[in-house]
Design an enzyme around this catalytic site. Structure first.
Site, short mmCIF file in Angstrom:
data_model
loop_
_atom_site.label_atom_id
_atom_site.label_comp_id
_atom_site.label_asym_id
_atom_site.label_seq_id
_atom_site.Cartn_x
_atom_site.Cartn_y
_atom_site.Cartn_z
N ASN A 186 -39.41 -40.35 108.04
CA ASN A 186 -38.64 -39.43 107.22
C ASN A 186 -38.02 -40.19 106.03
O ASN A 186 -37.12 -41.01 106.20
CB ASN A 186 -37.55 -38.82 108.14
N ASP B 31 -32.56 -41.17 117.05
CA ASP B 31 -33.12 -39.95 117.60
C ASP B 31 -32.04 -38.89 117.45
O ASP B 31 -30.86 -39.16 117.70
CB ASP B 31 -33.50 -40.11 119.08
N LYS C 166 -34.26 -40.15 105.47
CA LYS C 166 -33.47 -41.02 106.34
C LYS C 166 -33.35 -42.42 105.74
O LYS C 166 -32.29 -43.01 105.74
CB LYS C 166 -34.15 -41.14 107.72
N PHE D 169 -33.02 -29.96 105.86
CA PHE D 169 -34.32 -29.73 106.50
C PHE D 169 -34.09 -29.17 107.90
O PHE D 169 -32.94 -28.99 108.33
CB PHE D 169 -35.14 -31.04 106.55
N GLY D 170 -35.16 -28.92 108.60
CA GLY D 170 -35.08 -28.54 110.02
C GLY D 170 -34.14 -27.39 110.30
O GLY D 170 -34.26 -26.29 109.73
N TYR D 171 -33.15 -27.66 111.14
CA TYR D 171 -32.24 -26.61 111.60
C TYR D 171 -31.01 -26.44 110.70
O TYR D 171 -30.10 -25.69 111.05
CB TYR D 171 -31.78 -26.92 113.04
N ASP D 172 -30.97 -27.13 109.57
CA ASP D 172 -29.79 -27.04 108.70
C ASP D 172 -29.40 -25.60 108.34
O ASP D 172 -28.22 -25.27 108.32
CB ASP D 172 -30.01 -27.85 107.42
N LYS E 91 -23.20 -33.40 102.94
CA LYS E 91 -23.76 -33.47 104.30
C LYS E 91 -23.63 -34.90 104.85
O LYS E 91 -23.20 -35.09 105.99
CB LYS E 91 -25.22 -33.01 104.30
N ARG F 109 -25.75 -38.06 111.46
CA ARG F 109 -26.42 -39.31 111.10
C ARG F 109 -25.52 -40.19 110.25
O ARG F 109 -25.44 -41.40 110.44
CB ARG F 109 -27.75 -39.02 110.37
P1 ITT Z 1 -38.54 -39.61 112.74
O1 ITT Z 1 -38.64 -39.45 114.24
O2 ITT Z 1 -39.84 -40.12 112.12
O3 ITT Z 1 -37.39 -40.45 112.30
P2 ITT Z 1 -37.81 -36.77 112.59
O4 ITT Z 1 -37.50 -35.96 111.37
O5 ITT Z 1 -38.77 -36.20 113.59
O6 ITT Z 1 -38.29 -38.20 112.03
P3 ITT Z 1 -35.80 -36.94 114.71
O7 ITT Z 1 -36.80 -37.15 115.79
O8 ITT Z 1 -34.60 -37.79 114.72
O9 ITT Z 1 -36.46 -37.14 113.25
O10 ITT Z 1 -35.31 -35.44 114.63
C1 ITT Z 1 -35.68 -34.47 115.54
C2 ITT Z 1 -35.51 -33.12 114.98
O11 ITT Z 1 -34.12 -32.76 115.01
C3 ITT Z 1 -35.89 -32.97 113.52
O12 ITT Z 1 -37.26 -32.75 113.40
C4 ITT Z 1 -35.08 -31.75 113.15
O13 ITT Z 1 -35.70 -30.59 113.63
C5 ITT Z 1 -33.81 -31.90 113.96
N1 ITT Z 1 -32.78 -32.54 113.11
C6 ITT Z 1 -32.30 -33.82 113.25
N2 ITT Z 1 -31.38 -34.07 112.30
C7 ITT Z 1 -31.28 -32.96 111.55
C8 ITT Z 1 -30.53 -32.62 110.41
O14 ITT Z 1 -29.71 -33.48 109.84
N3 ITT Z 1 -30.67 -31.41 109.89
C9 ITT Z 1 -31.53 -30.53 110.45
N4 ITT Z 1 -32.29 -30.76 111.50
C10 ITT Z 1 -32.18 -31.96 112.08
#
Ligand code: ITT
Length: 393
Positions: free
Chosen positions: A9, A77, A12, A160-163, A183, A189
């Site tokens: 990522n 993680d 990150k 991203f993701g669940y934000d 953020k 993080r």
């Molecule tokens: P790496 O394992 O390669 O670092 P990743 O994006 O898959 O990348 P994680 O395993 O740490 O990273 O994250 C798991 C999931 O948790 C990620 O795919 C998101 O769905 C969610 N997540 C983690 N941190 C988040 C954030 O700050 N905002 C939104 N969603 C988050």
């Protein structure tokens, strides 16, 4: 000193460079070194998975002659834990409903799952555990939590993701409606990375004093300029009359302000107070193996901004679930419940109470069987930063 961060990522890495740049001048992603190794995340906790990644990459580098003495392999993680869904998706956040399923679908599904949940029942938090594995095998963890409520509908384009579904009631916005700077300043993080930066400073200073790993210390850094937290609490449990690890930890940590022992010290309280030193205020509660003792069953005490309920846990059925424990803590006006008894490290918000267990310092029972303890740094404004730390077996 070089930090190799195990992530795909790009966001990150940017954040890591911003925060850890203060303690390391060379921070690279594992892909930049051509490391083509994907550890399988088989752990049961964020800490397990973070460590599996970092330790796996260290082994890979060792086997391929790539590991330098001054390397630190780091990984994180993270995921979203929804109280109403018993903490899920949690460590399965990336895999929830399938790795390739879009976050529009995942987010809509979580909102649907919570269609009958109201108010506090919608509580959720992101957790991030960061693990640093040194070339010499030492392992350190820090953890950060970012709390909110599951929104009624997704909102916002940032992040991203669940934000888009983590709603922050005090700001009236979701995490996806924050600027990246906002953020980072409050996210799980960001907190875990800042805690890791501070922890590394302490470790480097300690190493420097003992004349080891000099390369790890950036030039011109003044030991005297190091940030020490306002106060530090060492939390341990279940030593069962075997205090050698506890002695080791006390000498490794140096100065602490409080020591909390969560039961089953089995009569060694006086010795432990002696090892810790007169200046350290020690709290001991009664465990199920502390017979003929006058130790209190529970203690309530305030540290910084937090009121803590301390107990061994057997009276509250912690082997089953943490409902009784969290309710008891709440009824005593506490926002933190500390317990032992299970011999397994734990840190999670349950029913609105931060429940933590440092694991056993002498007889661990979690998957990797490493003795563990917790260090809580208290900042000047009373905030807690938790460090779950493991010893080698
Ligand atoms: P790496 O394992 O390669 O670092 P990743 O994006 O898959 O990348 P994680 O395993 O740490 O990273 O994250 C798991 C999931 O948790 C990620 O795919 C998101 O769905 C969610 N997540 C983690 N941190 C988040 C954030 O700050 N905002 C939104 N969603 C988050």
């Amino acid at each position: 000193m070089r930090i190799i961060f195990a992530t795909h990522n790009k966001n990150k890495i940017i954040e890591v460079r911003q925060i850890l740049g203060e303690v390391a001048n060379d921070i690279v992603a594992k892909s930049e070194l051509g490391i083509d190794f994907e550890p399988v995340e088989t752990g049961k906790t964020f800490a397990d998975n973070a460590e599996l990644k970092a330790a796996g990459i260290r082994s890979y580098m060792l086997a391929h002659g790539m590991l330098r003495d001054d390397d630190i392999i780091m990984s994180d993680d993270s995921g979203l834990c929804v109280n109403y869904m018993f903490g899920l998706p949690g460590i399965y956040s990336a895999r929830y409903l399938g790795e390739d399923t879009s976050y529009d679908v995942k987010n809509a599904r979580i909102i649907h799952e919570l269609r009958f949940a109201e108010g506090d029942e919608r509580a959720a938090h992101f957790t991030c555990n960061i693990c640093a594995v040194f070339a010499d095998g030492r392992v350190f963890h820090t953890e950060g939590i970012f709390e909110g409520l599951i929104a009624d509908e997704p909102k916002g384009e940032n992040g991203f993701g669940y934000d888009p579904i983590l709603y922050l009631p005090e700001l009236g916005r979701t995490s996806a409606e924050l600027t990246p700077e906002e953020k980072n300043s409050m996210s799980h993080r960001g907190k875990a990375l800042r805690a890791m930066r501070d922890l590394l400073k302490k470790v480097f200073a300690d190493d420097k004093k003992r004349g080891i790993n000099q390369a790890a210390f950036p030039e011109n850094e003044e030991v005297s300029g190091l940030v020490r937290p306002f106060q530090t609490i060492l939390v341990v449990s279940d030593s069962h009359r075997d205090d050698k690890n506890l002695k080791k930890v006390l000498s490794r940590l140096g100065m602490i302000d409080y020591l909390i022992h969560l039961g089953d010290s089995e009569g060694t309280e006086g010795m432990i107070q002696q090892y810790a030193g007169d200046g350290v205020k020690c709290y001991f509660v009664q465990g199920n193996n502390d017979f003929f003792t006058e130790l209190p069953r529970d203690i309530v005490a305030e540290f910084g901004k937090h009121k803590c309920f301390m107990t061994h846990g057997h009276y509250y059925g912690v082997n089953m679930d943490l409902n009784n424990l969290s309710e008891e803590a709440k009824s005593r006006g506490c926002d933190i419940a500390m317990f032992g008894h299970t011999h397994r490290p734990f840190l999670k918000i349950v029913n609105g109470v931060t429940c933590l267990n440092p694991g056993s310092i002498s007889y661990p029972r979690q998957m990797d069987r490493r003795p563990s303890y917790m260090v809580i740094d208290i900042s000047e404004d009373g905030e807690f930063t938790y460090h779950q730390v493991y010893l080698e077996r």
